[in-house]
Design a protein around this motif. Structure first.
Motif, mmCIF file in Angstrom:
data_model
loop_
_atom_site.group_PDB
_atom_site.id
_atom_site.type_symbol
_atom_site.label_atom_id
_atom_site.label_comp_id
_atom_site.label_asym_id
_atom_site.label_seq_id
_atom_site.Cartn_x
_atom_site.Cartn_y
_atom_site.Cartn_z
ATOM 1 N N PHE A 247 9.060 3.769 -6.524
ATOM 2 C CA PHE A 247 7.858 3.282 -5.837
ATOM 3 C C PHE A 247 7.108 2.231 -6.651
ATOM 4 O O PHE A 247 6.605 1.245 -6.100
ATOM 5 N N ASN A 248 7.046 2.426 -7.967
ATOM 6 C CA ASN A 248 6.273 1.506 -8.796
ATOM 7 C C ASN A 248 6.874 0.113 -8.813
ATOM 8 O O ASN A 248 6.175 -0.893 -8.675
ATOM 9 N N LEU A 249 8.186 0.024 -8.978
ATOM 10 C CA LEU A 249 8.804 -1.307 -9.047
ATOM 11 C C LEU A 249 8.904 -1.949 -7.682
ATOM 12 O O LEU A 249 8.870 -3.180 -7.567
ATOM 13 N N ALA B 53 0.824 -1.213 0.000
ATOM 14 C CA ALA B 53 0.000 0.000 0.000
ATOM 15 C C ALA B 53 0.857 1.262 0.000
ATOM 16 O O ALA B 53 0.559 2.237 -0.708
ATOM 17 N N VAL B 54 1.935 1.279 0.776
ATOM 18 C CA VAL B 54 2.812 2.456 0.837
ATOM 19 C C VAL B 54 3.479 2.712 -0.513
ATOM 20 O O VAL B 54 3.534 3.854 -0.992
ATOM 21 N N PHE B 55 3.966 1.657 -1.135
ATOM 22 C CA PHE B 55 4.635 1.842 -2.428
ATOM 23 C C PHE B 55 3.642 2.232 -3.525
ATOM 24 O O PHE B 55 3.990 2.997 -4.429
ATOM 25 N N LEU B 56 2.413 1.757 -3.445
ATOM 26 C CA LEU B 56 1.405 2.176 -4.407
ATOM 27 C C LEU B 56 1.023 3.637 -4.189
ATOM 28 O O LEU B 56 0.819 4.387 -5.151
ATOM 29 N N GLY B 57 0.927 4.052 -2.931
ATOM 30 C CA GLY B 57 0.656 5.463 -2.649
ATOM 31 C C GLY B 57 1.766 6.362 -3.154
ATOM 32 O O GLY B 57 1.514 7.431 -3.744
ATOM 33 N N GLY B 58 3.011 5.952 -2.946
ATOM 34 C CA GLY B 58 4.146 6.715 -3.463
ATOM 35 C C GLY B 58 4.137 6.781 -4.982
ATOM 36 O O GLY B 58 4.492 7.805 -5.586
ATOM 37 N N SER B 59 3.701 5.689 -5.620
ATOM 38 C CA SER B 59 3.598 5.666 -7.082
ATOM 39 C C SER B 59 2.572 6.683 -7.567
ATOM 40 O O SER B 59 2.782 7.374 -8.580
ATOM 41 N N ALA B 60 1.453 6.783 -6.847
ATOM 42 C CA ALA B 60 0.398 7.722 -7.238
ATOM 43 C C ALA B 60 0.900 9.160 -7.184
ATOM 44 O O ALA B 60 0.700 9.947 -8.120
ATOM 45 N N PHE C 86 -3.267 3.871 -9.341
ATOM 46 C CA PHE C 86 -2.424 3.429 -8.224
ATOM 47 C C PHE C 86 -3.168 3.532 -6.891
ATOM 48 O O PHE C 86 -3.027 2.670 -6.016
ATOM 49 N N LEU C 87 -3.957 4.588 -6.715
ATOM 50 C CA LEU C 87 -4.691 4.763 -5.459
ATOM 51 C C LEU C 87 -5.764 3.682 -5.290
ATOM 52 O O LEU C 87 -5.976 3.178 -4.180
ATOM 53 N N VAL C 88 -6.456 3.333 -6.364
ATOM 54 C CA VAL C 88 -7.449 2.248 -6.291
ATOM 55 C C VAL C 88 -6.769 0.937 -5.900
ATOM 56 O O VAL C 88 -7.272 0.170 -5.067
ATOM 57 N N ALA C 89 -5.597 0.679 -6.476
ATOM 58 C CA ALA C 89 -4.852 -0.533 -6.129
ATOM 59 C C ALA C 89 -4.448 -0.531 -4.660
ATOM 60 O O ALA C 89 -4.527 -1.563 -3.979
ATOM 61 N N ALA C 90 -4.024 0.628 -4.152
ATOM 62 C CA ALA C 90 -3.632 0.728 -2.743
ATOM 63 C C ALA C 90 -4.801 0.413 -1.831
ATOM 64 O O ALA C 90 -4.650 -0.278 -0.808
ATOM 65 N N ALA D 36 6.458 -6.400 -4.170
ATOM 66 C CA ALA D 36 5.561 -6.839 -3.105
ATOM 67 C C ALA D 36 4.374 -7.614 -3.662
ATOM 68 O O ALA D 36 3.927 -8.609 -3.071
ATOM 69 N N LEU D 37 3.855 -7.182 -4.816
ATOM 70 C CA LEU D 37 2.698 -7.844 -5.412
ATOM 71 C C LEU D 37 3.032 -9.284 -5.821
ATOM 72 O O LEU D 37 2.241 -10.208 -5.580
ATOM 73 N N TYR D 38 4.197 -9.486 -6.426
ATOM 74 C CA TYR D 38 4.579 -10.845 -6.820
ATOM 75 C C TYR D 38 4.830 -11.733 -5.605
ATOM 76 O O TYR D 38 4.657 -12.952 -5.667
ATOM 77 N N ALA D 39 5.250 -11.139 -4.483
ATOM 78 C CA ALA D 39 5.453 -11.927 -3.267
ATOM 79 C C ALA D 39 4.128 -12.367 -2.669
ATOM 80 O O ALA D 39 4.008 -13.463 -2.112
ATOM 81 N N ILE D 40 3.118 -11.519 -2.774
ATOM 82 C CA ILE D 40 1.821 -11.810 -2.164
ATOM 83 C C ILE D 40 1.077 -12.922 -2.896
ATOM 84 O O ILE D 40 0.503 -13.819 -2.267
ATOM 85 N N GLY D 41 1.064 -12.879 -4.231
ATOM 86 C CA GLY D 41 0.221 -13.772 -5.006
ATOM 87 C C GLY D 41 0.318 -15.250 -4.668
ATOM 88 O O GLY D 41 -0.703 -15.885 -4.334
#
Length: 462
Positions: free
Chosen positions: A376-378, A339-346, A443-447, A383-388
């Motif tokens: 932030f995006n990468l 969530a933090v990295f997605l917020g930073g991406s936004a 990015f915010l919706v994803a967060a 993190a996303l690939y780790a979660i799945g």
């Protein structure tokens, strides 16, 4: 699953999965991580090369924005199909087999793309390339996740994902030093894409098959041999094994599927819906921004060489982004880190659009905001690939990660097509502001969707 304890004579009654989970980080883990990571980097290099080829062909073949969008999007159509098929095949014929096959497919197709004499031929070949690229990524992350000790599983998958930055940097270097040198520079760049086809042989011979997959197919002897190879391997650094009591006490990460709904069964539908939402939004914003970045810089008045140079510098910021995510994911946990990295991406996306307004565009502002977006995006991708893979049991792990990736690829198809439309909405002055504001909103919706995912740090895979 058909797990069994260690052979007679052993003092341990742990299952094979528990034995893998309690291991320290060993030379075998490093071999698997680097071996998979090289394949991942080659994947990223191929995806990255398209953005530079697009910029070159826009001038050489006088392609319109619509034709460039088609060239960018067709590869993602292939990736959407490939991700779904790759996940299904990984659960049926094995992770390693599919990994090697995907490298062979997209490597040969990329090399053939160098011979394309028309846009139509290039579009067809890019679709085939996409089939291989889309299938590889969820399969590689699943394989590494299933071998990683639970205490550092998230970190190792993020490190695997960081090889994406290595591949993208390779693409940027090829774009900077090869593409602008001659009219056939883009062709020579694509010739490099033959390397993955040769690397497929290495993957097939050197990497292990998933222990959990082998057990699910009743191949207990092969599974036992694979676990013993990791148990015999020397530990690296200060890494130490867990006690047997800690291994037994670990809580399972993935709830079992109930009923006949599979990914959409009662126990899994919430996490599946949230994961698909995150994948869709991140794909839309990332590929919309980075696929078009060299071309957008050209439209701002920068030369081809200067634009490629800026993209190279911006790409370098991906590496510290991955490093930060790899550390934080085991400190903060999966959800907060993502969530933090997605917020930073936004925030970074909006800033990139704002600094592009005006008759004078300052390079340091473009580079600075672009580097923040890369950072932030990468990190979020890692993190996303780790979660799945942590969200699903073994029988559905490849299918679950592949299906989420396939759904996300729909957004990566739409993103390049949307850029010309969004540019028109903003007018000549605010075109990039509108484009990157939309990406920031994605990015915010994803967060927000991230908080519907269960926190899996420290749990063992089911």
């Amino acid at each position: 699953m058909h797990e069994s304890p260690r052979p007679a004579g052993s003092t341990s009654a742990l299952t094979r999965s528990q034995r893998l989970d309690r291991l320290p980080y060993t030379t075998e883990h490093r071999k698997l991580l680097v071996g998979s990571g090289v394949g991942w980097a080659l994947d990223a290099m191929d995806v990255g090369l398209v953005s530079f080829v697009m910029a070159a062909l826009a001038q050489q073949w006088a392609l319109s924005s619509g034709e460039l969008s088609l060239l960018a999007s067709i590869g993602f159509v292939g990736m959407a199909v490939g991700a779904g098929l790759g996940g299904l095949l990984a659960d049926r014929i094995g992770r390693r087999q599919v990994f090697a096959l995907t490298l062979l497919v997209y490597g040969l197709a990329t090399g053939a793309s160098a011979l394309a004499g028309s846009l139509a031929a290039l579009v067809v070949l890019r679709f085939v390339v996409g089939l291989g690229l889309g299938a590889e990524l969820p399969v590689a992350s699943t394989l590494v996740s299933e071998y990683s000790p639970r205490r550092i599983r998230g970190r190792l998958v993020v490190v695997l994902e960081s090889f994406w930055a290595v591949g993208w940097i390779m693409a940027a270097l090829i774009g900077y030093f090869v593409v602008p040198t001659s009219p056939d520079g883009w062709r020579w760049a694509l010739v490099v894409g033959l390397v993955p086809a040769a690397y497929a042989v290495v993957v097939r011979r050197a990497l292990p098959e998933s222990v959990r997959f082998l057990e699910s197919r009743g191949r207990a002897d092969e599974a036992e041999a694979a676990v013993r190879a990791f148990e015999r391997a020397p530990a690296l650094g200060r890494s130490r094994p867990e006690s047997e009591e800690q291994a037994r006490a670990a809580e399972p990460a993935a709830a079992p599927a109930s009923g006949t709904g599979g990914l959409w069964s009662a126990g899994l539908r919430r996490r599946t819906g949230a994961l698909w939402t995150v994948w869709f939004c991140v794909n839309f914003a990332y590929y919309g921004a980075f696929t078009w970045l060299p071309t957008l810089l050209l439209q701002q008045g920068f030369t081809l060489t200067t634009s490629f140079g800026y993209v190279l510098v911006i790409t370098l910021a991906q590496l510290p982004g991955y490093a930060a995510a790899a550390w934080l994911i085991e400190v903060w946990g999966r959800r907060i880190t993502l969530a933090v990295f997605l917020g930073g991406s936004a925030v970074s996306a909006v800033l990139f659009g704002i600094v592009s307004v005006g008759t004078v565009v300052l390079p340091w502002q473009v580079i600075g905001s672009g580097m923040a977006l890369s950072f932030f995006n990468l990190g979020a991708w890692g993190a996303l690939y780790a979660i799945g893979p942590e969200l699903y049991p073994t029988a559905l792990r490849g299918t679950g990660t592949g299906a989420a990736a396939a759904f996300g690829r729909i957004a990566s198809i739409l993103a390049p097509l949307s850029v010309p439309v969004l540019l028109g909405l903003g007018g000549e002055r605010y075109d990039l502001v509108v484009v990157f504001a939309v990406f920031g909103a994605a990015f915010l919706v994803a967060a927000a969707a991230t908080f519907a995912l269960p926190e899996q740090r420290g749990r063992t895979l089911a």
